[in-house]
Write a protein that holds these residues in place. Sequence first.
Motif, PDB file in Angstrom:
ATOM      1  N   PRO A 158     -38.253   2.242   8.614  1.00 47.88           N
ATOM      2  CA  PRO A 158     -37.267   3.274   8.288  1.00 47.88           C
ATOM      3  C   PRO A 158     -35.894   2.709   7.998  1.00 47.88           C
ATOM      4  N   VAL A 159     -35.171   3.441   7.165  1.00 46.55           N
ATOM      5  CA  VAL A 159     -33.866   2.981   6.711  1.00 46.55           C
ATOM      6  C   VAL A 159     -32.907   2.761   7.881  1.00 46.55           C
ATOM      7  N   ALA A 160     -33.159   3.417   9.010  1.00 45.23           N
ATOM      8  CA  ALA A 160     -32.313   3.211  10.184  1.00 45.23           C
ATOM      9  C   ALA A 160     -32.329   1.749  10.620  1.00 45.23           C
ATOM     10  N   GLN A 161     -33.448   1.045  10.395  1.00 41.90           N
ATOM     11  CA  GLN A 161     -33.505  -0.364  10.774  1.00 41.90           C
ATOM     12  C   GLN A 161     -32.663  -1.214   9.824  1.00 41.90           C
ATOM     13  N   GLY A 162     -32.650  -0.864   8.550  1.00 46.85           N
ATOM     14  CA  GLY A 162     -31.774  -1.559   7.613  1.00 46.85           C
ATOM     15  C   GLY A 162     -30.314  -1.350   7.958  1.00 46.85           C
ATOM     16  N   ARG A 163     -29.960  -0.138   8.342  1.00 48.15           N
ATOM     17  CA  ARG A 163     -28.578   0.154   8.722  1.00 48.15           C
ATOM     18  C   ARG A 163     -28.198  -0.574  10.004  1.00 48.15           C
ATOM     19  N   ALA A 164     -29.154  -0.681  10.930  1.00 42.76           N
ATOM     20  CA  ALA A 164     -28.878  -1.411  12.176  1.00 42.76           C
ATOM     21  C   ALA A 164     -28.621  -2.886  11.888  1.00 42.76           C
ATOM     22  N   LEU A 165     -29.378  -3.464  10.955  1.00 39.09           N
ATOM     23  CA  LEU A 165     -29.140  -4.851  10.564  1.00 39.09           C
ATOM     24  C   LEU A 165     -27.731  -5.015  10.008  1.00 39.09           C
ATOM     25  N   ALA A 166     -27.345  -4.113   9.128  1.00 37.92           N
ATOM     26  CA  ALA A 166     -26.020  -4.197   8.519  1.00 37.92           C
ATOM     27  C   ALA A 166     -24.924  -4.085   9.578  1.00 37.92           C
ATOM     28  N   ALA A 167     -25.134  -3.216  10.557  1.00 38.97           N
ATOM     29  CA  ALA A 167     -24.135  -3.041  11.609  1.00 38.97           C
ATOM     30  C   ALA A 167     -24.036  -4.273  12.502  1.00 38.97           C
ATOM     31  N   ALA A 168     -25.152  -5.020  12.617  1.00 40.93           N
ATOM     32  CA  ALA A 168     -25.162  -6.205  13.483  1.00 40.93           C
ATOM     33  C   ALA A 168     -24.401  -7.372  12.877  1.00 40.93           C
ATOM     34  N   ALA A 169     -24.178  -7.339  11.582  1.00 37.66           N
ATOM     35  CA  ALA A 169     -23.533  -8.471  10.901  1.00 37.66           C
ATOM     36  C   ALA A 169     -22.565  -7.937   9.852  1.00 37.66           C
ATOM     37  N   PRO A 170     -21.344  -7.636  10.252  1.00 41.58           N
ATOM     38  CA  PRO A 170     -20.377  -7.040   9.312  1.00 41.58           C
ATOM     39  C   PRO A 170     -20.124  -7.884   8.071  1.00 41.58           C
ATOM     40  N   ARG A 171     -20.381  -9.194   8.133  1.00 34.21           N
ATOM     41  CA  ARG A 171     -20.144 -10.047   6.966  1.00 34.21           C
ATOM     42  C   ARG A 171     -21.221  -9.856   5.898  1.00 34.21           C
ATOM     43  N   ALA A 172     -22.398  -9.385   6.307  1.00 38.43           N
ATOM     44  CA  ALA A 172     -23.466  -9.139   5.344  1.00 38.43           C
ATOM     45  C   ALA A 172     -23.139  -7.900   4.513  1.00 38.43           C
ATOM     46  N   HIS A 173     -23.658  -7.867   3.299  1.00 38.16           N
ATOM     47  CA  HIS A 173     -23.493  -6.698   2.440  1.00 38.16           C
ATOM     48  C   HIS A 173     -24.793  -5.909   2.424  1.00 38.16           C
ATOM     49  N   LEU A 198     -42.601  -9.802  21.262  1.00 34.85           N
ATOM     50  CA  LEU A 198     -42.223  -9.178  20.008  1.00 34.85           C
ATOM     51  C   LEU A 198     -40.982  -8.309  20.140  1.00 34.85           C
ATOM     52  N   ASP A 199     -40.741  -7.761  21.327  1.00 34.35           N
ATOM     53  CA  ASP A 199     -39.542  -6.953  21.529  1.00 34.35           C
ATOM     54  C   ASP A 199     -38.268  -7.801  21.577  1.00 34.35           C
ATOM     55  N   ARG A 200     -38.429  -9.111  21.633  1.00 33.25           N
ATOM     56  CA  ARG A 200     -37.277 -10.010  21.626  1.00 33.25           C
ATOM     57  C   ARG A 200     -37.096 -10.729  20.281  1.00 33.25           C
ATOM     58  N   VAL A 201     -37.935 -10.384  19.313  1.00 36.18           N
ATOM     59  CA  VAL A 201     -37.761 -10.940  17.963  1.00 36.18           C
ATOM     60  C   VAL A 201     -36.687 -10.087  17.284  1.00 36.18           C
ATOM     61  N   ASP A 202     -35.444 -10.508  17.444  1.00 34.38           N
ATOM     62  CA  ASP A 202     -34.272  -9.729  17.070  1.00 34.38           C
ATOM     63  C   ASP A 202     -33.666 -10.302  15.791  1.00 34.38           C
ATOM     64  N   VAL A 203     -33.953  -9.662  14.668  1.00 37.85           N
ATOM     65  CA  VAL A 203     -33.462 -10.152  13.379  1.00 37.85           C
ATOM     66  C   VAL A 203     -31.949  -9.945  13.266  1.00 37.85           C
ATOM     67  N   GLY A 204     -31.449  -8.846  13.809  1.00 33.13           N
ATOM     68  CA  GLY A 204     -30.014  -8.582  13.749  1.00 33.13           C
ATOM     69  C   GLY A 204     -29.203  -9.651  14.449  1.00 33.13           C
ATOM     70  N   GLN A 205     -29.686 -10.104  15.586  1.00 33.80           N
ATOM     71  CA  GLN A 205     -28.988 -11.159  16.311  1.00 33.80           C
ATOM     72  C   GLN A 205     -28.939 -12.435  15.482  1.00 33.80           C
ATOM     73  N   ALA A 206     -30.052 -12.758  14.812  1.00 34.43           N
ATOM     74  CA  ALA A 206     -30.075 -13.945  13.953  1.00 34.43           C
ATOM     75  C   ALA A 206     -29.137 -13.767  12.766  1.00 34.43           C
ATOM     76  N   LEU A 207     -29.140 -12.591  12.175  1.00 30.41           N
ATOM     77  CA  LEU A 207     -28.304 -12.325  11.006  1.00 30.41           C
ATOM     78  C   LEU A 207     -26.826 -12.528  11.309  1.00 30.41           C
ATOM     79  N   ALA A 208     -26.419 -12.133  12.504  1.00 30.28           N
ATOM     80  CA  ALA A 208     -25.010 -12.275  12.884  1.00 30.28           C
ATOM     81  C   ALA A 208     -24.573 -13.734  12.947  1.00 30.28           C
ATOM     82  N   GLN A 209     -25.538 -14.648  13.008  1.00 31.34           N
ATOM     83  CA  GLN A 209     -25.227 -16.076  13.112  1.00 31.34           C
ATOM     84  C   GLN A 209     -25.421 -16.829  11.790  1.00 31.34           C
ATOM     85  N   VAL A 210     -25.700 -16.106  10.711  1.00 31.78           N
ATOM     86  CA  VAL A 210     -25.940 -16.747   9.410  1.00 31.78           C
ATOM     87  C   VAL A 210     -24.611 -16.987   8.705  1.00 31.78           C
TER      88      VAL A 210
END
Length: 356
Positions: free
Chosen positions: A298-313, A270-282
Amino acid sequence: MLRSLALAGVCVMLAGFAFSHPVPSLSLSERLAAPGGTSPLVPTERIDALLARVPHHQGRVSGADGVALHWMSFDPGDYRMDYRYLGKGERFPEFSLQASAPTTHGQPARGTVILLHGWMMDGGSLLPWALELAQQGYRTVALDLRNHGRSGHAPSGYGTREADDVVAALKALKAEGQIEGPVHLLGVSYGAATAIFAARELGPQLRSVVAMESFDNAGQAIRTMVPHMLSKPAERWSDYVALPLARWQYGGKGLDQAIAAADRKLGLDLDRVDVGQALAQVPACVLLVHGRQDEHIPVAQGRALAAAAPRAHYLEVEGEDHLTLPMRLDRLSGVVNDWFADAGEHGHCPTPQPLG
């Protein structure tokens, strides 16, 4: 009328754990491996009563590994939908929903939106969004994820295996004539993570994604959400016994041990289920939406996702938490409708306007 329906899938990973679910014998590791039931917050009888008045299609298709997946779809049309967010009740936010048979028939769809629900919820829990988007001219398909609703059981994947199901279901639904025009995904919580993993796999087959309150990493999400849930005050007499026991059992290393046990059950880290890594490849346009007051994820996880994929809004909504955010059609429907209308045209991903 539907009331007290928490679309978010209360407590993405833990909803219904021990003290708040009618199956208290399940351990946390078992609950993490499979939900073990549907949240009592899903008013199944009232959903079924509304569906009896609203024309729709439903059936089953095979997902990955042959798991049976239940789906329900709505044709575009005016369902005379009356949706009202009623605010927070004594325990949970509430809304009312009324709809009837559409006044228009046979109009071509602007596209198809696949809706993916949260943990311990089902496709019916996203009925307000399904009808809202159908009124905007889309064919909408609400899918029951594996281990949920009327779908079959198979090892959970925290979005990874479920994404393979979405890919298989989309292929089967196309063959059945249920898909028309550009395809979009809308996911909530666990379903949002699933949507992101599925978007990576679908590549150019997909026009856009709306992902509400997704976690960034499955293991980290569990480690933040379980303590938050265990910090809640007791609400029933049984809680006065169960809560202290759970706090003792899953404090400190107990939570890590439960996650490790779930890993073994699932054959998954479960510690390797990395949504941010997948998002960067969408390659498709992705809109991330997160409530600023979310304490479950927590909102920090939403911000981390956004930081992982600059193309996402990324859209952060003040005043909303994990339960209220997906229920706020009054605040979000315009944003979502505009996103699906404009996203992906000529490779353009629009910038959503901040909400007041």
